[in-house]
Design a protein around this motif. Structure first.
Motif, PDB file in Angstrom:
ATOM      1  N   GLN A  60       0.822  -1.214   0.000  1.00 15.18           N
ATOM      2  CA  GLN A  60       0.000   0.000   0.000  1.00 15.18           C
ATOM      3  C   GLN A  60       0.853   1.260   0.000  1.00 15.18           C
ATOM      4  OE1 GLN A  60      -2.416  -0.586   3.500  1.00 15.18           O
ATOM      5  NE2 GLN A  60      -4.148  -1.303   2.284  1.00 15.18           N
ATOM      6  N   MET A  61       1.972   1.198   0.718  1.00 15.44           N
ATOM      7  CA  MET A  61       2.834   2.365   0.841  1.00 15.44           C
ATOM      8  C   MET A  61       3.936   2.392  -0.215  1.00 15.44           C
ATOM      9  SD  MET A  61       1.305   4.022   3.148  1.00 15.44           S
ATOM     10  CE  MET A  61       2.471   5.358   3.447  1.00 15.44           C
ATOM     11  N   GLU A  62       3.901   1.419  -1.124  1.00 19.82           N
ATOM     12  CA  GLU A  62       4.848   1.347  -2.232  1.00 19.82           C
ATOM     13  C   GLU A  62       6.298   1.368  -1.768  1.00 19.82           C
ATOM     14  OE1 GLU A  62       3.590   4.464  -4.925  1.00 19.82           O
ATOM     15  OE2 GLU A  62       1.787   3.356  -5.462  1.00 19.82           O
ATOM     16  N   LEU A  63       6.603   0.463  -0.815  1.00 18.46           N
ATOM     17  CA  LEU A  63       7.979   0.321  -0.380  1.00 18.46           C
ATOM     18  C   LEU A  63       8.828  -0.202  -1.532  1.00 18.46           C
ATOM     19  CD1 LEU A  63       6.703   0.714   2.436  1.00 18.46           C
ATOM     20  CD2 LEU A  63       8.222  -1.048   3.275  1.00 18.46           C
ATOM     21  N   SER A  64      10.104   0.067  -1.469  1.00 20.97           N
ATOM     22  CA  SER A  64      11.029  -0.379  -2.507  1.00 20.97           C
ATOM     23  C   SER A  64      11.134  -1.900  -2.490  1.00 20.97           C
ATOM     24  CB  SER A  64      12.404   0.228  -2.274  1.00 20.97           C
ATOM     25  OG  SER A  64      12.999  -0.333  -1.107  1.00 20.97           O
ATOM     26  N   PRO A  65      11.511  -2.490  -3.620  1.00 19.43           N
ATOM     27  CA  PRO A  65      11.718  -3.946  -3.646  1.00 19.43           C
ATOM     28  C   PRO A  65      12.746  -4.408  -2.600  1.00 19.43           C
ATOM     29  CG  PRO A  65      11.631  -3.094  -5.883  1.00 19.43           C
ATOM     30  CD  PRO A  65      11.647  -1.897  -4.954  1.00 19.43           C
ATOM     31  N   ASP A  66      13.793  -3.612  -2.388  1.00 15.98           N
ATOM     32  CA  ASP A  66      14.791  -3.960  -1.368  1.00 15.98           C
ATOM     33  C   ASP A  66      14.154  -4.032   0.022  1.00 15.98           C
ATOM     34  OD1 ASP A  66      16.779  -4.062  -3.279  1.00 15.98           O
ATOM     35  OD2 ASP A  66      17.610  -2.081  -2.774  1.00 15.98           O
ATOM     36  N   ALA A  67      13.276  -3.092   0.324  1.00 14.68           N
ATOM     37  CA  ALA A  67      12.619  -3.076   1.632  1.00 14.68           C
ATOM     38  C   ALA A  67      11.684  -4.273   1.779  1.00 14.68           C
ATOM     39  CB  ALA A  67      11.845  -1.774   1.823  1.00 14.68           C
ATOM     40  N   THR A 111       8.396  -8.217  14.325  1.00  8.24           N
ATOM     41  CA  THR A 111       7.386  -7.370  14.950  1.00  8.24           C
ATOM     42  C   THR A 111       7.364  -6.059  14.167  1.00  8.24           C
ATOM     43  OG1 THR A 111       8.955  -6.292  16.433  1.00  8.24           O
ATOM     44  CG2 THR A 111       7.902  -8.352  17.228  1.00  8.24           C
ATOM     45  N   PRO A 112       6.354  -5.236  14.363  1.00  7.32           N
ATOM     46  CA  PRO A 112       6.374  -3.932  13.694  1.00  7.32           C
ATOM     47  C   PRO A 112       7.659  -3.150  14.005  1.00  7.32           C
ATOM     48  CG  PRO A 112       4.206  -4.347  14.569  1.00  7.32           C
ATOM     49  CD  PRO A 112       5.093  -5.455  15.081  1.00  7.32           C
ATOM     50  N   GLN A 113       8.055  -3.159  15.299  1.00  2.51           N
ATOM     51  CA  GLN A 113       9.265  -2.431  15.675  1.00  2.51           C
ATOM     52  C   GLN A 113      10.496  -2.991  14.981  1.00  2.51           C
ATOM     53  OE1 GLN A 113       7.151  -3.878  17.913  1.00  2.51           O
ATOM     54  NE2 GLN A 113       6.798  -2.510  19.637  1.00  2.51           N
ATOM     55  N   SER A 114      10.628  -4.320  14.945  1.00  3.83           N
ATOM     56  CA  SER A 114      11.829  -4.898  14.340  1.00  3.83           C
ATOM     57  C   SER A 114      11.849  -4.684  12.824  1.00  3.83           C
ATOM     58  CB  SER A 114      11.977  -6.380  14.695  1.00  3.83           C
ATOM     59  OG  SER A 114      10.954  -7.165  14.119  1.00  3.83           O
ATOM     60  N   ALA A 115      10.693  -4.674  12.193  1.00  2.00           N
ATOM     61  CA  ALA A 115      10.635  -4.425  10.749  1.00  2.00           C
ATOM     62  C   ALA A 115      11.096  -2.999  10.436  1.00  2.00           C
ATOM     63  CB  ALA A 115       9.227  -4.665  10.216  1.00  2.00           C
ATOM     64  N   VAL A 116      10.565  -2.035  11.177  1.00  3.94           N
ATOM     65  CA  VAL A 116      10.953  -0.639  10.957  1.00  3.94           C
ATOM     66  C   VAL A 116      12.433  -0.451  11.304  1.00  3.94           C
ATOM     67  CG1 VAL A 116      10.571   1.760  11.689  1.00  3.94           C
ATOM     68  CG2 VAL A 116       8.610   0.247  11.250  1.00  3.94           C
ATOM     69  N   ARG A 117      12.873  -1.029  12.411  1.00  2.00           N
ATOM     70  CA  ARG A 117      14.274  -0.914  12.830  1.00  2.00           C
ATOM     71  C   ARG A 117      15.205  -1.518  11.778  1.00  2.00           C
ATOM     72  NH1 ARG A 117      16.880   2.393  14.770  1.00  2.00           N
ATOM     73  NH2 ARG A 117      15.288   2.681  16.326  1.00  2.00           N
ATOM     74  N   ASP A 118      14.833  -2.678  11.226  1.00  2.00           N
ATOM     75  CA  ASP A 118      15.651  -3.318  10.199  1.00  2.00           C
ATOM     76  C   ASP A 118      15.798  -2.418   8.980  1.00  2.00           C
ATOM     77  OD1 ASP A 118      16.925  -6.003   9.226  1.00  2.00           O
ATOM     78  OD2 ASP A 118      15.602  -5.349   7.597  1.00  2.00           O
ATOM     79  N   LEU A 119      14.715  -1.798   8.572  1.00  4.29           N
ATOM     80  CA  LEU A 119      14.776  -0.895   7.421  1.00  4.29           C
ATOM     81  C   LEU A 119      15.666   0.309   7.716  1.00  4.29           C
ATOM     82  CD1 LEU A 119      11.059  -1.018   6.198  1.00  4.29           C
ATOM     83  CD2 LEU A 119      13.041  -2.254   5.274  1.00  4.29           C
ATOM     84  N   LEU A 120      15.547   0.845   8.918  1.00  5.04           N
ATOM     85  CA  LEU A 120      16.414   1.966   9.303  1.00  5.04           C
ATOM     86  C   LEU A 120      17.879   1.546   9.296  1.00  5.04           C
ATOM     87  CD1 LEU A 120      14.527   3.699  12.254  1.00  5.04           C
ATOM     88  CD2 LEU A 120      15.047   4.682  10.010  1.00  5.04           C
ATOM     89  N   ASP A 121      18.152   0.393   9.904  1.00  6.89           N
ATOM     90  CA  ASP A 121      19.534  -0.100   9.977  1.00  6.89           C
ATOM     91  C   ASP A 121      20.121  -0.340   8.588  1.00  6.89           C
ATOM     92  OD1 ASP A 121      19.336   0.047  12.723  1.00  6.89           O
ATOM     93  OD2 ASP A 121      19.128  -2.120  13.012  1.00  6.89           O
ATOM     94  N   GLY A 127      19.559   1.528   6.102  1.00  7.42           N
ATOM     95  CA  GLY A 127      19.641   2.809   5.411  1.00  7.42           C
ATOM     96  C   GLY A 127      18.436   3.119   4.547  1.00  7.42           C
ATOM     97  N   LEU A 128      17.342   2.399   4.757  1.00  6.03           N
ATOM     98  CA  LEU A 128      16.114   2.587   3.979  1.00  6.03           C
ATOM     99  C   LEU A 128      15.131   3.457   4.763  1.00  6.03           C
ATOM    100  CD1 LEU A 128      15.835  -1.107   2.729  1.00  6.03           C
ATOM    101  CD2 LEU A 128      16.645   0.880   1.423  1.00  6.03           C
ATOM    102  N   THR A 129      15.540   4.678   5.048  1.00  6.99           N
ATOM    103  CA  THR A 129      14.759   5.582   5.901  1.00  6.99           C
ATOM    104  C   THR A 129      13.383   5.875   5.321  1.00  6.99           C
ATOM    105  OG1 THR A 129      16.830   6.593   6.640  1.00  6.99           O
ATOM    106  CG2 THR A 129      14.801   7.780   7.140  1.00  6.99           C
ATOM    107  N   THR A 130      13.316   6.133   4.029  1.00  5.57           N
ATOM    108  CA  THR A 130      12.016   6.424   3.412  1.00  5.57           C
ATOM    109  C   THR A 130      11.070   5.245   3.581  1.00  5.57           C
ATOM    110  OG1 THR A 130      12.976   7.976   1.832  1.00  5.57           O
ATOM    111  CG2 THR A 130      10.847   6.993   1.242  1.00  5.57           C
ATOM    112  N   ASP A 131      11.564   4.051   3.345  1.00  7.44           N
ATOM    113  CA  ASP A 131      10.731   2.857   3.511  1.00  7.44           C
ATOM    114  C   ASP A 131      10.335   2.657   4.969  1.00  7.44           C
ATOM    115  OD1 ASP A 131      10.648   1.874   0.757  1.00  7.44           O
ATOM    116  OD2 ASP A 131      12.784   1.475   1.012  1.00  7.44           O
ATOM    117  N   ALA A 132      11.260   2.895   5.884  1.00 11.10           N
ATOM    118  CA  ALA A 132      10.954   2.764   7.314  1.00 11.10           C
ATOM    119  C   ALA A 132       9.853   3.737   7.714  1.00 11.10           C
ATOM    120  CB  ALA A 132      12.212   2.999   8.151  1.00 11.10           C
TER     121      ALA A 132
END
Length: 181
Positions: free
Chosen positions: A12-19, A28-38, A40-45
């Motif tokens: 729905q949010m059109e995350l990148s294929p890498d994300a 978990t929601p937290q670990s998914a967002v944290r993984d994306l941040l770690d 370097g996928l800040t926009t996707d996070a």
């Protein structure tokens, strides 16, 4: 968390294929967002975080971030309308935020902040129209992402650092019981 919830939010949010490739069913929601941040996928996070939070939490988080900034009059007006909806999520307050965002043509930070509340429910049709046009479930998240990016850009040489800090403000709001409500 069911993988289907993460994937639906990601699509729905059109995350990148890498994300999307990084998402796993055991996250978990937290670990998914944290993984994306770690990674370097800040926009996707940011996009995933905004979609996984309940709509009222998204708007409250956005208002919190806006309160910490020096906003112009239109920014303050949009934030005030959104905050009013957070405190009292009535149709009148939602409609006032929606009308403000629409009148501004979604051309300002204040309009995007107001849109986050205005798109949280109700109808996108004119108030006089009998047939409701409900907003898509992910529109509040879309408006919040736009507003967070605009807030971060208020200090252009710290854009990425500011986005990460804004994301940090909301990480504690994510938990399995509330996700996507």
């Amino acid at each position: 968390m069911p993988m289907s919830v993460l994937l639906q939010a990601a699509r729905q949010m059109e995350l990148s294929p890498d994300a999307i490739a990084r998402l796993r069913s055991e996250m978990t929601p937290q670990s998914a967002v944290r993984d994306l941040l770690d990674a370097g996928l800040t926009t996707d996070a940011l996009k995933l975080l905004a979609r996984l939070l309940p709509k009222r939490y998204v708007v409250a988080w956005l208002c919190q971030c806006a309160r910490e900034q020096r906003l112009d009059g239109e920014g303050m007006a949009g934030a005030s309308l959104a905050e009013k909806w957070v405190r009292d999520p009535s149709e009148n307050n939602r409609r006032a935020a929606f009308d403000f965002a629409t009148a501004g043509g979604y051309g300002s930070l204040g309009a995007w902040i107001a849109a986050s509340a205005g798109w949280a429910g109700g109808s996108l049709a004119p108030a006089a129209q009998a047939t409701p046009v409900p907003p898509a479930d992910h529109l509040t998240a879309r408006a919040a992402v736009a507003a967070i990016n605009l807030l971060a850009a208020l200090v252009s040489d710290a854009f990425e650092v500011r986005r990460i800090a804004f994301i940090g403000h909301a990480m504690g709001l994510l938990d399995v019981e509330r996700v996507g409500a």
